[in-house]
Design a protein around this motif. Structure first.
Motif, PDB file in Angstrom:
ATOM      1  N   SER A   4       0.806  -1.302   0.197  1.00 41.93           N
ATOM      2  CA  SER A   4       0.406  -0.182  -0.081  1.00 41.93           C
ATOM      3  C   SER A   4       0.566   1.823   0.058  1.00 41.93           C
ATOM      4  N   ASP A   5       2.534   1.403   0.452  1.00 42.40           N
ATOM      5  CA  ASP A   5       2.276   1.942   0.737  1.00 42.40           C
ATOM      6  C   ASP A   5       3.900   2.690  -0.437  1.00 42.40           C
ATOM      7  N   HIS A   6       3.156   1.921  -2.131  1.00 39.70           N
ATOM      8  CA  HIS A   6       4.073   1.465  -3.178  1.00 39.70           C
ATOM      9  C   HIS A   6       3.032   2.537  -4.570  1.00 39.70           C
ATOM     10  N   LYS A   7       3.328   3.137  -5.264  1.00 34.05           N
ATOM     11  CA  LYS A   7       3.223   3.797  -6.197  1.00 34.05           C
ATOM     12  C   LYS A   7       3.016   2.638  -7.270  1.00 34.05           C
ATOM     13  N   GLY A   8       2.219   2.160  -8.058  1.00 31.26           N
ATOM     14  CA  GLY A   8       2.487   0.893  -9.066  1.00 31.26           C
ATOM     15  C   GLY A   8       2.900   1.485  -9.674  1.00 31.26           C
ATOM     16  N   GLN A   9       3.765   0.567 -11.160  1.00 31.55           N
ATOM     17  CA  GLN A   9       4.234   0.667 -11.878  1.00 31.55           C
ATOM     18  C   GLN A   9       4.467  -0.238 -12.989  1.00 31.55           C
ATOM     19  N   THR A  10       4.565  -0.061 -14.225  1.00 28.72           N
ATOM     20  CA  THR A  10       4.328  -1.062 -15.094  1.00 28.72           C
ATOM     21  C   THR A  10       5.161  -0.301 -16.566  1.00 28.72           C
ATOM     22  N   LEU A  11       6.444  -1.956 -17.186  1.00 24.93           N
ATOM     23  CA  LEU A  11       6.790  -1.141 -18.151  1.00 24.93           C
ATOM     24  C   LEU A  11       5.685  -1.065 -19.704  1.00 24.93           C
ATOM     25  N   LYS A  12       4.933  -2.092 -19.382  1.00 22.97           N
ATOM     26  CA  LYS A  12       4.204  -1.908 -20.071  1.00 22.97           C
ATOM     27  C   LYS A  12       3.658  -0.657 -20.989  1.00 22.97           C
ATOM     28  N   SER A  13       3.021  -0.732 -22.500  1.00 23.88           N
ATOM     29  CA  SER A  13       2.482   0.349 -22.938  1.00 23.88           C
ATOM     30  C   SER A  13       1.213  -0.073 -23.035  1.00 23.88           C
ATOM     31  N   PRO A  64      -0.608   3.079 -28.260  1.00 22.74           N
ATOM     32  CA  PRO A  64      -0.049   2.860 -27.095  1.00 22.74           C
ATOM     33  C   PRO A  64       0.295   4.194 -25.874  1.00 22.74           C
ATOM     34  N   LEU A  65      -0.248   3.840 -24.948  1.00 26.04           N
ATOM     35  CA  LEU A  65      -0.091   4.745 -23.988  1.00 26.04           C
ATOM     36  C   LEU A  65       1.436   5.333 -22.962  1.00 26.04           C
ATOM     37  N   GLU A  66       1.920   6.299 -22.770  1.00 25.98           N
ATOM     38  CA  GLU A  66       3.369   6.935 -22.742  1.00 25.98           C
ATOM     39  C   GLU A  66       3.119   6.875 -21.692  1.00 25.98           C
ATOM     40  N   PRO A  67       4.979   7.101 -21.283  1.00 23.64           N
ATOM     41  CA  PRO A  67       5.363   6.718 -20.047  1.00 23.64           C
ATOM     42  C   PRO A  67       4.429   8.280 -19.120  1.00 23.64           C
ATOM     43  N   GLY A  68       4.080   7.953 -17.726  1.00 24.99           N
ATOM     44  CA  GLY A  68       3.532   9.187 -17.400  1.00 24.99           C
ATOM     45  C   GLY A  68       2.618   8.379 -16.494  1.00 24.99           C
ATOM     46  N   VAL A  69       2.061   9.141 -16.123  1.00 18.88           N
ATOM     47  CA  VAL A  69       1.319   8.514 -14.294  1.00 18.88           C
ATOM     48  C   VAL A  69      -0.557   8.582 -14.874  1.00 18.88           C
ATOM     49  N   ILE A  91       3.258   4.311 -15.590  1.00 15.15           N
ATOM     50  CA  ILE A  91       4.211   3.798 -17.068  1.00 15.15           C
ATOM     51  C   ILE A  91       5.575   4.453 -17.236  1.00 15.15           C
ATOM     52  N   VAL A  92       6.362   3.217 -16.689  1.00 12.27           N
ATOM     53  CA  VAL A  92       7.727   3.743 -16.719  1.00 12.27           C
ATOM     54  C   VAL A  92       8.966   3.099 -17.810  1.00 12.27           C
ATOM     55  N   LYS A  93       9.567   3.361 -18.300  1.00 11.57           N
ATOM     56  CA  LYS A  93      10.336   3.352 -19.452  1.00 11.57           C
ATOM     57  C   LYS A  93      11.926   2.871 -18.909  1.00 11.57           C
ATOM     58  N   ASP A  94      12.318   1.633 -18.816  1.00  6.43           N
ATOM     59  CA  ASP A  94      13.448   1.070 -18.111  1.00  6.43           C
ATOM     60  C   ASP A  94      13.758  -0.050 -19.524  1.00  6.43           C
ATOM     61  N   GLU A  95      15.327   0.780 -20.440  1.00  4.76           N
ATOM     62  CA  GLU A  95      15.580  -0.173 -21.246  1.00  4.76           C
ATOM     63  C   GLU A  95      16.556  -1.214 -20.878  1.00  4.76           C
ATOM     64  N   ASN A  96      17.319  -0.893 -19.274  1.00  5.18           N
ATOM     65  CA  ASN A  96      17.829  -2.012 -19.550  1.00  5.18           C
ATOM     66  C   ASN A  96      17.413  -3.232 -18.316  1.00  5.18           C
ATOM     67  N   LEU A  97      16.088  -3.356 -17.789  1.00  9.79           N
ATOM     68  CA  LEU A  97      15.409  -4.204 -17.084  1.00  9.79           C
ATOM     69  C   LEU A  97      14.852  -4.492 -18.585  1.00  9.79           C
ATOM     70  N   THR A  98      14.245  -4.122 -19.218  1.00  7.59           N
ATOM     71  CA  THR A  98      13.485  -4.772 -20.503  1.00  7.59           C
ATOM     72  C   THR A  98      14.282  -5.831 -20.910  1.00  7.59           C
ATOM     73  N   LYS A 112      10.649 -12.247  -9.532  1.00  2.68           N
ATOM     74  CA  LYS A 112      11.906 -11.547  -8.637  1.00  2.68           C
ATOM     75  C   LYS A 112      12.213 -10.358  -9.133  1.00  2.68           C
ATOM     76  N   LEU A 113      12.773 -10.195 -10.457  1.00  3.08           N
ATOM     77  CA  LEU A 113      12.756  -8.658 -10.934  1.00  3.08           C
ATOM     78  C   LEU A 113      12.340  -7.780 -10.737  1.00  3.08           C
ATOM     79  N   LEU A 114      11.222  -8.229 -11.389  1.00  3.27           N
ATOM     80  CA  LEU A 114      10.182  -7.171 -11.831  1.00  3.27           C
ATOM     81  C   LEU A 114      10.120  -6.839 -10.524  1.00  3.27           C
ATOM     82  N   ALA A 115       9.120  -7.489  -8.874  1.00  2.46           N
ATOM     83  CA  ALA A 115       9.210  -7.152  -7.508  1.00  2.46           C
ATOM     84  C   ALA A 115      10.306  -6.587  -6.751  1.00  2.46           C
TER      85      ALA A 115
END
Length: 135
Positions: A4-13, A64-69, A91-98, A112-115
């Protein structure tokens, strides 16, 4: 699934969110995806869940959705006696993680890596999709 104390993030557009309801609703659920920047609706749809656990996925026939909230709003019996929930995510772009995720690592390692990196929605989707394939 996210703390509950984290803002959700996704790599997906084209993000996917899993919702679990105690009982199936009698009426359609109204889905509204709002871009926080400009506070404009980017997608609206009514859905009739077929089970208590169901996915809400931004349609791939839309741009596709652009990076942002963004804010995902799910309403029930609106507008008469509206009950709703809202969830903010980024939505976050992270080329290294992708790139790491595209390498040949196991599903368990990807989850595990995503979490660990705070991409709870993506980890949750992998877990549930693996369970659905299994059964």
């Amino acid at each position: 699934m996210a703390p509950s104390d984290h803002k959700g993030q996704t790599l997906k557009s084209y993000p996917e969110f899993w919702i679990d309801v105690e009982t199936l609703p009698e009426y359609p659920l109204q889905i509204n995806l709002i871009a926080k920047k400009g506070a404009k609706s980017v997608w609206r749809e009514d859905i009739n869940p077929k089970s208590n656990l169901f996915a809400v996925k931004y349609p791939e026939n839309l741009p596709p959705l652009e990076p942002g909230v963004y804010i995902l709003a799910v309403g029930y019996k609106c507008p008469e006696s509206c009950q709703s929930l809202r969830m903010s995510f980024a939505i976050v772009k992270d080329e290294n993680l992708t790139r790491l995720l595209q390498e040949t690592i196991s599903i368990e390692e990807k989850i595990k890596l995503l979490a660990e990196k705070g991409f709870w929605f993506d980890a949750q989707s992998l877990i549930i999709n693996q369970l659905v394939k299994k059964y």
